[in-house]
Design a protein around this motif. Structure first.
Motif, PDB file in Angstrom:
ATOM      1  N   CYS A 150       0.826  -1.217   0.000  1.00 33.77           N
ATOM      2  CA  CYS A 150       0.000   0.000   0.000  1.00 33.77           C
ATOM      3  C   CYS A 150       0.853   1.256   0.000  1.00 33.77           C
ATOM      4  O   CYS A 150       0.479   2.269  -0.605  1.00 33.77           O
ATOM      5  CB  CYS A 150      -0.932  -0.006   1.212  1.00 33.77           C
ATOM      6  SG  CYS A 150      -2.248  -1.235   1.113  1.00 33.77           S
ATOM      7  N   GLN A 160      -3.584   2.247  -1.807  1.00 35.49           N
ATOM      8  CA  GLN A 160      -4.383   1.186  -1.207  1.00 35.49           C
ATOM      9  C   GLN A 160      -5.332   0.500  -2.188  1.00 35.49           C
ATOM     10  O   GLN A 160      -5.722  -0.648  -1.982  1.00 35.49           O
ATOM     11  CB  GLN A 160      -5.192   1.741  -0.026  1.00 35.49           C
ATOM     12  CG  GLN A 160      -4.343   2.146   1.157  1.00 35.49           C
ATOM     13  CD  GLN A 160      -5.169   2.531   2.364  1.00 35.49           C
ATOM     14  OE1 GLN A 160      -6.371   2.281   2.423  1.00 35.49           O
ATOM     15  NE2 GLN A 160      -4.533   3.168   3.334  1.00 35.49           N
ATOM     16  N   ARG A 161      -5.698   1.172  -3.248  1.00 35.21           N
ATOM     17  CA  ARG A 161      -6.759   0.673  -4.125  1.00 35.21           C
ATOM     18  C   ARG A 161      -6.482  -0.728  -4.673  1.00 35.21           C
ATOM     19  O   ARG A 161      -7.240  -1.674  -4.433  1.00 35.21           O
ATOM     20  CB  ARG A 161      -6.980   1.654  -5.284  1.00 35.21           C
ATOM     21  CG  ARG A 161      -8.112   1.253  -6.220  1.00 35.21           C
ATOM     22  CD  ARG A 161      -8.247   2.283  -7.351  1.00 35.21           C
ATOM     23  NE  ARG A 161      -9.258   1.878  -8.311  1.00 35.21           N
ATOM     24  CZ  ARG A 161     -10.547   2.156  -8.221  1.00 35.21           C
ATOM     25  NH1 ARG A 161     -10.986   2.818  -7.158  1.00 35.21           N
ATOM     26  NH2 ARG A 161     -11.407   1.781  -9.137  1.00 35.21           N
ATOM     27  N   ALA A 163      -7.173   2.157   7.585  1.00 35.10           N
ATOM     28  CA  ALA A 163      -8.064   3.291   7.835  1.00 35.10           C
ATOM     29  C   ALA A 163      -7.321   4.393   8.596  1.00 35.10           C
ATOM     30  O   ALA A 163      -7.489   5.590   8.313  1.00 35.10           O
ATOM     31  CB  ALA A 163      -9.290   2.839   8.631  1.00 35.10           C
ATOM     32  N   ARG A 173      -5.267   6.463   6.300  1.00 30.64           N
ATOM     33  CA  ARG A 173      -6.061   7.477   5.578  1.00 30.64           C
ATOM     34  C   ARG A 173      -6.314   8.692   6.462  1.00 30.64           C
ATOM     35  O   ARG A 173      -6.328   9.832   5.983  1.00 30.64           O
ATOM     36  CB  ARG A 173      -7.373   6.862   5.100  1.00 30.64           C
ATOM     37  CG  ARG A 173      -7.162   5.734   4.100  1.00 30.64           C
ATOM     38  CD  ARG A 173      -8.435   5.374   3.369  1.00 30.64           C
ATOM     39  NE  ARG A 173      -8.223   4.236   2.479  1.00 30.64           N
ATOM     40  CZ  ARG A 173      -9.074   3.872   1.529  1.00 30.64           C
ATOM     41  NH1 ARG A 173     -10.188   4.556   1.338  1.00 30.64           N
ATOM     42  NH2 ARG A 173      -8.814   2.822   0.767  1.00 30.64           N
ATOM     43  N   TRP A 174      -6.527   8.450   7.755  1.00 29.20           N
ATOM     44  CA  TRP A 174      -6.732   9.592   8.657  1.00 29.20           C
ATOM     45  C   TRP A 174      -5.465  10.441   8.756  1.00 29.20           C
ATOM     46  O   TRP A 174      -5.543  11.668   8.883  1.00 29.20           O
ATOM     47  CB  TRP A 174      -7.126   9.104  10.050  1.00 29.20           C
ATOM     48  CG  TRP A 174      -8.538   8.593  10.172  1.00 29.20           C
ATOM     49  CD1 TRP A 174      -8.923   7.335  10.552  1.00 29.20           C
ATOM     50  CD2 TRP A 174      -9.748   9.311   9.931  1.00 29.20           C
ATOM     51  NE1 TRP A 174     -10.296   7.235  10.562  1.00 29.20           N
ATOM     52  CE2 TRP A 174     -10.828   8.437  10.186  1.00 29.20           C
ATOM     53  CE3 TRP A 174     -10.024  10.617   9.525  1.00 29.20           C
ATOM     54  CZ2 TRP A 174     -12.157   8.819  10.050  1.00 29.20           C
ATOM     55  CZ3 TRP A 174     -11.348  11.002   9.393  1.00 29.20           C
ATOM     56  CH2 TRP A 174     -12.398  10.117   9.643  1.00 29.20           C
ATOM     57  N   MET A 181      -5.719  12.769   5.964  1.00 28.37           N
ATOM     58  CA  MET A 181      -6.895  13.642   5.946  1.00 28.37           C
ATOM     59  C   MET A 181      -6.906  14.682   7.061  1.00 28.37           C
ATOM     60  O   MET A 181      -7.424  15.785   6.882  1.00 28.37           O
ATOM     61  CB  MET A 181      -8.166  12.796   6.042  1.00 28.37           C
ATOM     62  CG  MET A 181      -8.432  11.925   4.832  1.00 28.37           C
ATOM     63  SD  MET A 181      -9.816  10.789   5.112  1.00 28.37           S
ATOM     64  CE  MET A 181     -11.158  11.973   5.304  1.00 28.37           C
ATOM     65  N   ARG A 236     -11.965   6.055  -3.449  1.00 23.30           N
ATOM     66  CA  ARG A 236     -10.805   6.867  -3.838  1.00 23.30           C
ATOM     67  C   ARG A 236     -10.862   8.275  -3.268  1.00 23.30           C
ATOM     68  O   ARG A 236      -9.976   9.083  -3.502  1.00 23.30           O
ATOM     69  CB  ARG A 236     -10.721   6.964  -5.362  1.00 23.30           C
ATOM     70  CG  ARG A 236     -10.508   5.634  -6.057  1.00 23.30           C
ATOM     71  CD  ARG A 236     -10.460   5.814  -7.552  1.00 23.30           C
ATOM     72  NE  ARG A 236      -9.306   6.606  -7.972  1.00 23.30           N
ATOM     73  CZ  ARG A 236      -8.147   6.092  -8.351  1.00 23.30           C
ATOM     74  NH1 ARG A 236      -7.973   4.791  -8.355  1.00 23.30           N
ATOM     75  NH2 ARG A 236      -7.165   6.861  -8.719  1.00 23.30           N
ATOM     76  N   THR A 276     -10.536   9.392  -0.228  1.00 18.26           N
ATOM     77  CA  THR A 276      -9.585   9.728   0.822  1.00 18.26           C
ATOM     78  C   THR A 276      -8.174   9.755   0.260  1.00 18.26           C
ATOM     79  O   THR A 276      -7.801   8.893  -0.529  1.00 18.26           O
ATOM     80  CB  THR A 276      -9.669   8.707   1.972  1.00 18.26           C
ATOM     81  OG1 THR A 276      -9.567   7.403   1.439  1.00 18.26           O
ATOM     82  CG2 THR A 276     -10.983   8.838   2.702  1.00 18.26           C
ATOM     83  N   ALA A 289      -5.050   9.075   1.181  1.00 14.75           N
ATOM     84  CA  ALA A 289      -4.077   7.987   1.300  1.00 14.75           C
ATOM     85  C   ALA A 289      -4.410   6.795   0.417  1.00 14.75           C
ATOM     86  O   ALA A 289      -3.577   5.940   0.193  1.00 14.75           O
ATOM     87  CB  ALA A 289      -3.978   7.521   2.755  1.00 14.75           C
ATOM     88  N   ALA A 290      -5.639   6.737  -0.090  1.00 15.96           N
ATOM     89  CA  ALA A 290      -6.009   5.618  -0.953  1.00 15.96           C
ATOM     90  C   ALA A 290      -5.238   5.641  -2.262  1.00 15.96           C
ATOM     91  O   ALA A 290      -5.056   4.629  -2.902  1.00 15.96           O
ATOM     92  CB  ALA A 290      -7.513   5.655  -1.238  1.00 15.96           C
ATOM     93  N   THR A 334      -2.346   8.076  -2.623  1.00 15.07           N
ATOM     94  CA  THR A 334      -1.180   8.941  -2.466  1.00 15.07           C
ATOM     95  C   THR A 334       0.001   8.448  -3.266  1.00 15.07           C
ATOM     96  O   THR A 334       0.642   9.188  -3.998  1.00 15.07           O
ATOM     97  CB  THR A 334      -0.782   9.040  -0.979  1.00 15.07           C
ATOM     98  OG1 THR A 334      -1.874   9.631  -0.266  1.00 15.07           O
ATOM     99  CG2 THR A 334       0.450   9.892  -0.804  1.00 15.07           C
TER     100      THR A 334
END
Length: 381
Positions: free
Chosen positions: A54, A59-60, A109, A112-113, A116, A176, A178, A180-181, A183
């Motif tokens: 990731c 992450q996708r 998760a 991603r925070w 964000m 998608r 967020t 970090a998904a 980056t």
């Protein structure tokens, strides 16, 4: 948030679910223990590998592909459950890949925070929520396995787990919105070396290993205590109260003043769980033990939030996912190690296992404090 919360349930469901299912279909607890151990070890190996992918690819793609492979492994296990006494190696051959392809959704998760959150208070709030969600997941997951297995069949929880992977874990990877998904997809910078990341997050890794040791010792000791009072079926319920206490204080961790540093919170948490474990060793009845388990859980929430926050702050750019998933592996290592030690201790007395848990809390506080002082001294030089 809804997809991420539900999607983390299979992590909590699968270990106990596999143990229950394999025991029923083979009629052997020993076989079930071997299979469950293979799955647990594979989770510990696979999670950092998923995090590394990731960091490099976003992450996708990794979450989508690995999540689908995990779904296929669950389907294979369900198929095996309908065969007449499948062999040990066939079960291990399915459950080892099942563990290897388990998506550490809670950790991803958090990553991603990190991307964000606009300021430290926002990040603290998000990580407090994530720790609460983890604790609730580890309370609800095993409970769901027990209830569904009793109401339907031992294979039913695995069917539910497969459905959650298909409907929540894979969609989590496809979201998608967020940062970090995706980056890593937008940056051409190479991700830092694994050794560099691990060195940077050595303090939270050590603390998480000790926290895992505490969990492993408490699980084993509580099981022995319940067996002593001839209520082995209630061990999980008693243990769940520790998770409830942790969930409550994890939410409140955001209210702690910023002057109370993450390292200080981990040290305080280590001392708190040590005191909680000592109290549990003094319990004279299941009711008193339940109360003391809740009390010991109160120290876990803020410490857990602090460990993940410190990991996010310390990890070099592009290494967040690997750092956070490595925390999960250290937790698994700690649980396994302390479970063995506590298992030997409870052969002498049920209370002795809680001393192993208390030692884990003391080591957590001492190791974190010493490591922080050494790092501060190096930075001054």
């Amino acid at each position: 948030m809804a997809v991420a919360f539900i999607g983390r349930l299979p992590v909590a469901m699968n270990v106990i679910g596999v143990l229950t299912l394999v025991t029923v279909i083979t009629g052997s607890v020993s076989t079930a223990a071997f299979v469950s151990a293979a799955q647990a070890v594979s989770i510990g190996i696979g999670n950092p590998l998923v995090g590394r992918l990731c960091d490099r690819c976003g992450q996708r793609a990794p979450v989508t592909v690995i999540g689908f492979c995990n779904f296929l492994c669950l389907c294979a296990l369900i198929f095996l459950s309908y065969l007449h006494r499948p062999s040990l190696w066939a079960l291990i051959g399915v459950c080892a890949p099942l563990g290897l392809t388990t998506v550490p959704l809670g950790a991803l998760a958090r990553v991603r925070w990190y991307a964000m959150a606009k300021n430290p208070p926002q990040l603290a709030t998000a990580l407090s929520y994530e720790s609460t969600a983890d604790e609730l997941g580890f309370v609800l997951g095993p409970a769901a396995v027990g209830i569904i297995s009793s109401a339907f069949s031992p294979v039913a929880p695995m069917i539910l787990s497969a459905a959650i992977v298909l409907l929540c874990v894979i969609p989590f990877g496809l979201i998608r919105r967020t940062p970090a998904a995706q980056t890593a997809e937008k940056q051409n910078k190479p991700s830092p070396k694994a050794g560099t990341v691990l060195k940077a997050v050595a303090i939270p890794l050590t603390a998480m290993c000790c926290l895992g040791m505490f969990f492993g010792a408490m699980q084993t000791s509580t099981t022995a205590f319940a067996y002593l009072f001839e209520i082995p079926g209630r061990a999980g319920l008693i243990y769940a109260f520790m998770g409830l206490g942790s969930a409550l204080t994890a939410l409140g961790a955001v209210a702690l003043p910023e002057q109370f540093t993450q390292v200080q919170r981990i040290i305080t948490g280590g001392l708190g769980i040590m005191i909680g474990a000592i109290l549990c060793s003094l319990a004279a009845s299941p009711l008193i033990l339940t109360v003391f388990m809740f009390v010991s859980g109160l120290a876990i929430g803020p410490a857990s939030v602090a460990i993940f926050t410190l990991a996010g702050d310390s990890a070099p750019e592009g290494g967040n996912a690997f750092a956070v998933t490595a925390l999960g592996s250290m937790n698994v290592c700690g649980v396994s190690t302390a479970s063995i030690a506590a298992g030997r201790a409870v052969s002498h007395s049920a209370a002795a296992g809680y001393y192993v848990a208390a030692a884990a809390g003391l080591i957590m506080a001492a190791a974190t404090g010493i490591a922080a002082l050494q790092r501060r001294h190096r930075n001054r030089i």
